[in-house]
Design a protein around this motif. Structure first.
Motif, mmCIF file in Angstrom:
data_model
loop_
_atom_site.group_PDB
_atom_site.id
_atom_site.type_symbol
_atom_site.label_atom_id
_atom_site.label_comp_id
_atom_site.label_asym_id
_atom_site.label_seq_id
_atom_site.Cartn_x
_atom_site.Cartn_y
_atom_site.Cartn_z
ATOM 1 N N MET A 1 0.749 -1.109 0.273
ATOM 2 C CA MET A 1 -0.073 0.139 0.108
ATOM 3 C C MET A 1 0.990 1.259 0.016
ATOM 4 O O MET A 1 1.747 1.423 0.890
ATOM 5 C CB MET A 1 -0.829 -0.138 1.351
ATOM 6 N N ALA A 2 0.948 1.922 -1.204
ATOM 7 C CA ALA A 2 1.743 3.125 -1.225
ATOM 8 C C ALA A 2 1.553 4.089 -0.165
ATOM 9 O O ALA A 2 2.766 4.852 0.213
ATOM 10 C CB ALA A 2 1.456 3.494 -2.663
ATOM 11 N N VAL A 3 0.279 4.328 0.515
ATOM 12 C CA VAL A 3 0.315 5.391 1.369
ATOM 13 C C VAL A 3 0.897 4.952 2.795
ATOM 14 O O VAL A 3 1.627 5.817 3.289
ATOM 15 C CB VAL A 3 -1.205 5.696 1.625
ATOM 16 N N SER A 4 0.954 3.637 3.062
ATOM 17 C CA SER A 4 1.824 2.996 4.257
ATOM 18 C C SER A 4 3.243 3.460 3.810
ATOM 19 O O SER A 4 4.027 3.410 5.100
ATOM 20 C CB SER A 4 1.737 1.643 4.251
ATOM 21 N N GLU A 5 3.805 3.471 2.683
ATOM 22 C CA GLU A 5 5.192 3.796 2.659
ATOM 23 C C GLU A 5 5.709 5.033 3.013
ATOM 24 O O GLU A 5 7.075 5.115 3.331
ATOM 25 C CB GLU A 5 5.685 3.348 1.171
ATOM 26 N N THR A 6 4.818 5.703 3.162
ATOM 27 C CA THR A 6 5.238 7.222 4.002
ATOM 28 C C THR A 6 4.421 7.359 5.052
ATOM 29 O O THR A 6 4.680 8.620 5.633
ATOM 30 C CB THR A 6 4.870 8.169 2.673
ATOM 31 N N ASP A 33 0.576 4.832 12.678
ATOM 32 C CA ASP A 33 1.949 4.768 12.148
ATOM 33 C C ASP A 33 2.699 5.783 12.118
ATOM 34 O O ASP A 33 3.953 5.827 12.385
ATOM 35 C CB ASP A 33 2.020 3.820 10.950
ATOM 36 N N GLN A 34 2.241 6.893 11.590
ATOM 37 C CA GLN A 34 2.979 8.011 11.615
ATOM 38 C C GLN A 34 3.499 8.654 12.745
ATOM 39 O O GLN A 34 4.675 9.266 13.131
ATOM 40 C CB GLN A 34 2.144 9.287 10.652
ATOM 41 N N THR A 35 2.594 8.638 13.940
ATOM 42 C CA THR A 35 2.762 8.995 15.230
ATOM 43 C C THR A 35 3.916 8.305 15.776
ATOM 44 O O THR A 35 4.794 8.717 16.747
ATOM 45 C CB THR A 35 1.580 9.138 15.972
ATOM 46 N N ARG A 36 3.973 6.915 15.565
ATOM 47 C CA ARG A 36 4.882 6.010 15.834
ATOM 48 C C ARG A 36 6.152 6.174 14.984
ATOM 49 O O ARG A 36 7.208 5.673 15.811
ATOM 50 C CB ARG A 36 4.505 4.525 15.825
ATOM 51 N N GLY A 37 6.224 6.680 14.133
ATOM 52 C CA GLY A 37 7.486 7.083 13.532
ATOM 53 C C GLY A 37 7.592 6.008 12.227
ATOM 54 O O GLY A 37 8.875 5.452 12.220
ATOM 55 N N TRP A 38 6.687 5.166 12.213
ATOM 56 C CA TRP A 38 6.751 3.716 11.430
ATOM 57 C C TRP A 38 6.402 4.048 9.782
ATOM 58 O O TRP A 38 5.449 5.174 9.552
ATOM 59 C CB TRP A 38 5.777 2.799 11.973
ATOM 60 N N VAL A 39 6.722 3.490 8.987
ATOM 61 C CA VAL A 39 6.496 3.145 7.573
ATOM 62 C C VAL A 39 6.342 1.742 7.221
ATOM 63 O O VAL A 39 7.062 0.892 7.756
ATOM 64 C CB VAL A 39 7.314 4.191 6.692
ATOM 65 N N GLY A 40 5.813 1.506 6.201
ATOM 66 C CA GLY A 40 5.609 0.142 5.489
ATOM 67 C C GLY A 40 6.592 -0.321 4.556
ATOM 68 O O GLY A 40 6.963 0.686 3.728
#
Length: 118
Positions: A1-6, A33-40
């Protein structure tokens, strides 16, 4: 999922492909995920099959079943370190895709089971 990559939960692509419950679910998850500083990173594998088309003469709803495979998908921190130890796997997935007012097709309902449900 492209949105998760960022982890860009404000990306308009989400609303171009879904509405209602799925849009809220994925927006909230990507924002978390953004709050945690994570990306896929990696690849999700979909092998969706249409299970229902209604009404038959002029469809405005399609139901789809799948076994989503997240084996090759992982969340990482923005510096590339693994974000969690939970392994991916196969998830039962069911979706309803409906024709929106503008004529586009969007996911309007979606259920994704836990790892191991298919």
């Amino acid at each position: 999922m492209a949105v998760s990559e960022t982890s860009d939960y404000k990306n308009p692509r989400l609303a171009q492909h879904m509405l209602g419950q799925p849009l809220s679910f994925w927006t909230e998850n990507v924002a978390r995920d953004q709050t945690r500083g994570w990306v896929g990173r990696g690849r999700l594998t979909w092998k969706a099959k249409v299970t229902s088309v209604t009404p038959a003469a002029a469809p405005d709803r399609v139901e789809v079943a799948d076994c989503l495979d997240s084996t090759n998908w992982v969340n990482v921190t923005t510096d590339g370190k693994p974000a969690k130890d939970t392994p991916g796997g196969r998830h039962r997935s069911a979706s309803a895709i409906t024709r929106a007012a503008d004529g586009s097709w969007r996911v309007s309902q979606q259920l994704v089971g836990e790892v191991g449900t298919c």
